[in-house]
Design an enzyme around this catalytic site. Structure first.
Site, mmCIF file in Angstrom:
data_model
loop_
_atom_site.group_PDB
_atom_site.id
_atom_site.type_symbol
_atom_site.label_atom_id
_atom_site.label_comp_id
_atom_site.label_asym_id
_atom_site.label_seq_id
_atom_site.Cartn_x
_atom_site.Cartn_y
_atom_site.Cartn_z
ATOM 1 N N HIS A 303 0.863 -1.187 0.000
ATOM 2 C CA HIS A 303 0.000 0.000 0.000
ATOM 3 C C HIS A 303 0.892 1.227 0.000
ATOM 4 O O HIS A 303 1.956 1.221 0.610
ATOM 5 C CB HIS A 303 -0.897 0.006 1.248
ATOM 6 C CG HIS A 303 -2.077 0.895 1.085
ATOM 7 N ND1 HIS A 303 -2.026 2.244 1.345
ATOM 8 C CD2 HIS A 303 -3.333 0.636 0.657
ATOM 9 C CE1 HIS A 303 -3.204 2.769 1.088
ATOM 10 N NE2 HIS A 303 -4.016 1.820 0.662
ATOM 11 N N ASP A 360 -7.824 -5.853 0.172
ATOM 12 C CA ASP A 360 -8.280 -6.664 -0.953
ATOM 13 C C ASP A 360 -7.878 -8.128 -0.839
ATOM 14 O O ASP A 360 -8.369 -8.962 -1.587
ATOM 15 C CB ASP A 360 -7.731 -6.098 -2.267
ATOM 16 C CG ASP A 360 -8.337 -4.747 -2.556
ATOM 17 O OD1 ASP A 360 -9.502 -4.557 -2.206
ATOM 18 O OD2 ASP A 360 -7.639 -3.894 -3.116
#
Ligand code: CMC
Length: 426
Positions: A303, A360
């Protein structure tokens, strides 16, 4: 503590005010730098640039913290509801019981679409990606609501925000039902936001639809986890589009287009497809080697902001177990995901780069178990993120220092030269 930094260029010094937030890193204010020094700053990808001031969401990526209006995401996911979180994001505070009743009613009574809007879906191929349908449909929605176009009027902004939050489930469910060749289902006012959405997705005229409280709660939690994430790519897109004064629904369509990309919202679909491709635990070492050889990325990992566990991933993992248990599903992909997570977290490549599972990684397995095909995953993300987008859009208009977004560039192309007629080129 000093409240200014000094930048030296050649023999000149420039003072840059240091702005302090309520928490998080201080910010160097470079707004006057170009005017004073004739220099721009250079930061493609905005890795060191705050594009706006905001009071909505705070992320501490090193500590793995995500707060909405100060409230930790795990507390909201555990104790709140998506509609309550919508009120919080939009208005700054959790609602009182009375405020919530009013807010819920406002949303519920805006869920229907103009009857003519339904025919719009027929123009798409049945096999169109539902994100393509969403981008087109939400953009088209701006053609149906021309009555609240004054973005400088707070009341009209509020109406647009409510309409968007209310209508997104209806549009998303239609995109899904259309791809399945099933008839559209009208929203029901007596159902909760998430229950209504699941019914519009899965009910068929041939039999009664029976709600499942565990799945409704899981859906609501997934919406909460995706509701906002400060100035990510799609949110920045919405702010930039909105900064010109464009129609709010068109701005949200721009956000949906940005979200679709595999580095952003499209990663949930890609993460599940990756797990399917790996197929079984024995194939993990070879797959991980391919990641380390930079042949492909480990989707659902890494991320831009979190250099620690994504706090949303922890809640998502728990929700995933709950859903699989409730449905009695023993999904082999869950075993692949768990083993892959273990291998990656202990591998020096991922440790050195601070790559941890993001939201996710587990959402795809959960959504698949709930009956959604992979190409719907990003649509659900868009539905949930709409409240974040519109809250950030609304906040931008409440900021008196708002300006049209207009970045500058480091130009490295040709300098001025004279036009050459075609017969003299070559
Ligand atoms: N798998 C393998 N290597 C990775 C990954 C990954 N998922 N993510 C980053 N790296 C490596 C990258 O190759 C680079 O290595 P090196 O230093 O050797 O060149 C290093 O880690 C730093 O990467 P970066 O590209 O500078 O990181 P970024 O902040 O620009 O990218 C990201 C963030 C999310 C785009 C990236 O981690 C990624 O592509 N992850 C996979 C896609 C994904 O899961 N996205 C969902 C994000 S969460 C949902 C949302 O908010 O949209």
């Amino acid at each position: 503590m000093t409240d200014k930094a000094t930048l030296t260029i050649g023999d000149k010094n420039y003072d840059l005010p240091i702005l302090k937030g309520s928490t998080g890193p201080d910010v160097l204010d470079v707004r006057k730098l170009y005017g004073d020094s004739d220099h721009f700053t250079f930061d493609p990808g905005f890795t060191s640039t705050a594009s706006c001031e905001s009071k909505i969401t705070y992320i501490d990526g090193d500590a793995g913290i995500l707060l909405h209006r100060g409230y930790p995401i795990d507390q909201l996911a555990e104790k709140s509801s998506f509609l309550e979180v919508c009120h919080l994001l939009l208005n700054g505070e959790l609602p009182t019981a009375e405020e919530f009743t009013k807010f819920e009613r406002n949303i519920t009574y805006h869920t229907m679409l103009h009857a003519q809007f339904d025919s719009f879906f027929q123009g798409f191929r049945r096999d169109a990606h539902p994100m393509a349908v969403m981008t087109g449909a939400v953009g088209a929605l701006s053609a149906f609501y021309a009555d609240s176009l004054n973005v400088d009027d707070p009341k009209q902004r509020e109406i647009s925000a409510h309409r968007l939050i209310a209508k997104m489930p209806t549009i998303a469910a239609r995109a899904f039902q259309y791809s399945q060749g099933r008839p559209f289902v009208t929203p029901r006012n007596e159902l909760s936001y998430s229950e209504n959405f699941l019914r519009m997705c899965f009910s068929v005229p041939a039999e009664d639809w029976v709600p499942n409280p565990v799945l409704t709660r899981a859906m609501d939690r997934i919406f909460i986890l995706h509701a906002d994430h400060e100035q990510n790519a799609s949110t920045s897109t919405v702010r930039l589009a909105g900064s010109s004064g464009a129609h709010p629904f068109a701005c949200i369509a721009a956000g949906i287009a940005c979200l679709w990309g595999p580095s952003h919202g499209g990663a949930n679909q890609e993460a599940l497809e990756m797990l399917e491709e790996i197929g079984s635990v024995e194939n993990i070492p070879a797959f991980v080697q391919g990641v380390k050889d930079k042949k492909y990325k480990l989707m659902g990992f890494g991320h831009r902001v979190y250099k620690n566990f994504d706090p949303r991933a922890k809640v998502m993992q728990k929700t995933c177990y709950e859903v699989l248990e409730q449905l009695g599903i023993n999904d082999p992909l869950l075993h692949v995901a768990m083993e892959l997570e273990k291998v990656a977290l202990n591998d020096q490549y991922f440790i050195d780069r601070k790559l941890y599972p993001n939201i996710d990684f587990y959402s795809g397995i959960t959504l698949r178990a709930m009956g959604f095909p992979t190409n719907m995953f990003t649509v659900l993300f868009a539905l949930a993120r709409t409240v974040g987008w519109i809250s950030q859009w609304k906040e931008m208009f409440e900021d008196p220092s708002r300006k049209i977004g207009r970045p500058r560039q480091l130009y490295t192309g040709a300098t001025q030269r004279d036009y050459v007629p075609v017969e003299k080129r070559g």
